[in-house]
Motif scaffolding. Structure first.
Motif, mmCIF file in Angstrom:
data_model
loop_
_atom_site.group_PDB
_atom_site.id
_atom_site.type_symbol
_atom_site.label_atom_id
_atom_site.label_comp_id
_atom_site.label_asym_id
_atom_site.label_seq_id
_atom_site.Cartn_x
_atom_site.Cartn_y
_atom_site.Cartn_z
ATOM 1 N N GLY A 77 32.291 46.679 26.792
ATOM 2 C CA GLY A 77 32.384 46.191 25.461
ATOM 3 C C GLY A 77 33.812 46.179 24.808
ATOM 4 O O GLY A 77 34.165 46.225 23.736
ATOM 5 N N VAL A 78 34.728 46.554 25.694
ATOM 6 C CA VAL A 78 36.243 46.833 25.166
ATOM 7 C C VAL A 78 37.128 45.859 26.178
ATOM 8 O O VAL A 78 37.174 45.910 27.452
ATOM 9 C CB VAL A 78 36.694 48.213 25.521
ATOM 10 N N TRP A 79 38.130 45.090 25.370
ATOM 11 C CA TRP A 79 39.041 44.398 25.944
ATOM 12 C C TRP A 79 40.182 45.367 26.835
ATOM 13 O O TRP A 79 40.441 46.081 25.886
ATOM 14 C CB TRP A 79 39.386 43.342 25.003
ATOM 15 N N LYS A 80 40.200 45.177 27.845
ATOM 16 C CA LYS A 80 41.559 45.824 28.409
ATOM 17 C C LYS A 80 42.543 45.188 29.202
ATOM 18 O O LYS A 80 42.126 43.783 29.181
ATOM 19 C CB LYS A 80 40.859 46.998 29.377
ATOM 20 N N THR A 81 43.657 45.616 29.663
ATOM 21 C CA THR A 81 44.527 44.657 30.083
ATOM 22 C C THR A 81 44.745 45.307 31.804
ATOM 23 O O THR A 81 44.884 46.703 31.785
ATOM 24 C CB THR A 81 45.918 44.418 29.733
ATOM 25 N N SER A 82 44.881 44.812 32.785
ATOM 26 C CA SER A 82 45.015 45.323 34.038
ATOM 27 C C SER A 82 45.550 44.626 34.988
ATOM 28 O O SER A 82 45.600 43.372 34.907
ATOM 29 C CB SER A 82 43.790 45.812 34.671
ATOM 30 N N PRO A 83 46.449 45.121 35.905
ATOM 31 C CA PRO A 83 47.147 44.182 37.035
ATOM 32 C C PRO A 83 46.189 43.975 38.235
ATOM 33 O O PRO A 83 46.349 43.316 39.207
ATOM 34 C CB PRO A 83 48.396 44.923 37.490
ATOM 35 N N TYR A 84 44.921 44.681 38.084
ATOM 36 C CA TYR A 84 43.938 44.354 39.201
ATOM 37 C C TYR A 84 42.756 43.685 38.760
ATOM 38 O O TYR A 84 42.089 43.719 37.830
ATOM 39 C CB TYR A 84 43.335 46.044 39.474
ATOM 40 N N LEU A 85 42.461 42.830 39.854
ATOM 41 C CA LEU A 85 41.197 41.916 39.920
ATOM 42 C C LEU A 85 40.646 42.217 41.246
ATOM 43 O O LEU A 85 41.080 43.014 42.064
ATOM 44 C CB LEU A 85 41.542 40.618 39.906
ATOM 45 N N PHE A 86 39.186 42.040 41.137
ATOM 46 C CA PHE A 86 38.234 42.653 42.198
ATOM 47 C C PHE A 86 37.562 41.478 42.672
ATOM 48 O O PHE A 86 37.156 40.461 41.959
ATOM 49 C CB PHE A 86 37.191 43.598 41.818
ATOM 50 N N ASN A 87 37.218 41.315 44.115
ATOM 51 C CA ASN A 87 36.553 40.314 44.875
ATOM 52 C C ASN A 87 36.952 38.838 44.416
ATOM 53 O O ASN A 87 36.440 38.025 43.740
ATOM 54 C CB ASN A 87 35.093 40.204 44.427
ATOM 55 N N VAL A 88 38.520 38.663 44.352
ATOM 56 C CA VAL A 88 39.233 37.517 44.147
ATOM 57 C C VAL A 88 38.958 36.282 45.094
ATOM 58 O O VAL A 88 39.069 36.382 46.296
ATOM 59 C CB VAL A 88 40.668 37.786 43.684
ATOM 60 N N THR A 89 38.906 35.224 44.559
ATOM 61 C CA THR A 89 39.083 33.909 45.435
ATOM 62 C C THR A 89 40.159 32.952 44.546
ATOM 63 O O THR A 89 40.098 32.916 43.482
ATOM 64 C CB THR A 89 37.849 33.167 45.388
ATOM 65 N N TYR A 90 40.785 32.346 45.303
ATOM 66 C CA TYR A 90 41.635 31.131 44.850
ATOM 67 C C TYR A 90 41.472 29.724 45.505
ATOM 68 O O TYR A 90 41.456 29.953 46.777
ATOM 69 C CB TYR A 90 43.328 31.584 45.009
ATOM 70 N N ASP A 91 41.296 28.762 44.893
ATOM 71 C CA ASP A 91 41.129 27.576 45.436
ATOM 72 C C ASP A 91 42.275 26.947 45.187
ATOM 73 O O ASP A 91 42.811 26.550 44.123
ATOM 74 C CB ASP A 91 40.050 26.974 44.764
ATOM 75 N N ASP A 92 43.049 26.391 46.306
ATOM 76 C CA ASP A 92 44.244 25.791 46.363
ATOM 77 C C ASP A 92 44.202 24.373 45.723
ATOM 78 O O ASP A 92 45.088 23.812 45.044
ATOM 79 C CB ASP A 92 44.998 25.659 47.753
ATOM 80 N N GLN A 93 43.064 23.671 46.168
ATOM 81 C CA GLN A 93 42.752 22.350 45.538
ATOM 82 C C GLN A 93 42.935 22.399 43.967
ATOM 83 O O GLN A 93 43.528 21.539 43.314
ATOM 84 C CB GLN A 93 41.617 21.579 46.187
ATOM 85 N N SER A 94 41.967 23.251 43.478
ATOM 86 C CA SER A 94 41.858 23.126 41.802
ATOM 87 C C SER A 94 42.825 24.080 41.052
ATOM 88 O O SER A 94 42.951 23.849 39.645
ATOM 89 C CB SER A 94 40.442 23.723 41.530
ATOM 90 N N ALA A 95 43.555 24.675 41.917
ATOM 91 C CA ALA A 95 44.399 25.933 41.367
ATOM 92 C C ALA A 95 43.731 27.027 40.399
ATOM 93 O O ALA A 95 44.074 27.245 39.213
ATOM 94 C CB ALA A 95 45.795 25.437 40.651
ATOM 95 N N VAL A 96 42.640 27.316 40.606
ATOM 96 C CA VAL A 96 41.678 28.131 39.929
ATOM 97 C C VAL A 96 41.368 29.568 40.831
ATOM 98 O O VAL A 96 40.952 29.519 41.988
ATOM 99 C CB VAL A 96 40.448 27.671 39.730
ATOM 100 N N LEU A 97 41.511 30.507 40.016
ATOM 101 C CA LEU A 97 41.278 32.090 40.577
ATOM 102 C C LEU A 97 39.955 32.335 40.024
ATOM 103 O O LEU A 97 39.943 32.243 38.911
ATOM 104 C CB LEU A 97 42.485 32.942 40.101
ATOM 105 N N THR A 98 39.165 33.340 40.535
ATOM 106 C CA THR A 98 38.031 33.628 40.385
ATOM 107 C C THR A 98 38.004 35.211 40.546
ATOM 108 O O THR A 98 38.500 35.594 41.641
ATOM 109 C CB THR A 98 36.682 32.961 40.483
ATOM 110 N N SER A 99 37.345 35.842 39.838
ATOM 111 C CA SER A 99 37.223 37.376 40.187
ATOM 112 C C SER A 99 35.830 37.851 39.643
ATOM 113 O O SER A 99 35.365 37.224 38.744
ATOM 114 C CB SER A 99 38.214 38.171 39.468
#
Length: 92
Positions: free
Chosen positions: A17-39
Motif C-alpha cells: 500500500g505504499v510507494w517506495k524506491t529501491s535499487p533491487y528488483l526480483f525475478n527479473v527478465t529482459y527481452d532484447d527484442q522489445s527492450a522490456v524489463l519485467t519483475s
C-alpha cells in the motif's frame, strides 16, 4: 555504452500500500527484442501474491508502464489487479 560511467538505477515499487524506491528488483527478465524489463516480487513462499511490473526501456531509463498486484495471500493463483497503468513515455 562501454565508455559511459556506471549508474545505479532505482525503481518505484508498491509495497503493502505504499510507494517506495529501491535499487533491487526480483525475478527479473529482459527481452532484447522489445527492450522490456519485467519483475515479479512474491510476498510469500507459495508465490500466490505479490506484484508484477513491466518496465520498457527509454534511452538510459526504464519507464514503469504497468503494475499488477495481488495483495491477498490465500493459496490460490490470481487474480492480479492493475494498480498502475501508464502508456506514454515518461521516466518513473
Amino acid at each position: 555504452m562501454p565508455s559511459s560511467p556506471v549508474e545505479l538505477l532505482t525503481f518505484r515499487q508498491w509495497d503493502h500500500g505504499v510507494w517506495k524506491t529501491s535499487p533491487y528488483l526480483f525475478n527479473v527478465t529482459y527481452d532484447d527484442q522489445s527492450a522490456v524489463l519485467t519483475s515479479l516480487h512474491r510476498d510469500d513462499s507459495i508465490g500466490d501474491c505479490g506484484t508484477w511490473t513491466v518496465w520498457p526501456a527509454s534511452g538510459a531509463d526504464f519507464i514503469m508502464q504497468r503494475l499488477d498486484a495481488k495483495t491477498e495471500c490465500d493459496g490460490r493463483e490470481g487474480p492480479y489487479r492493475t494498480l498502475y497503468l501508464y502508456l506514454e513515455n515518461r521516466p518513473s
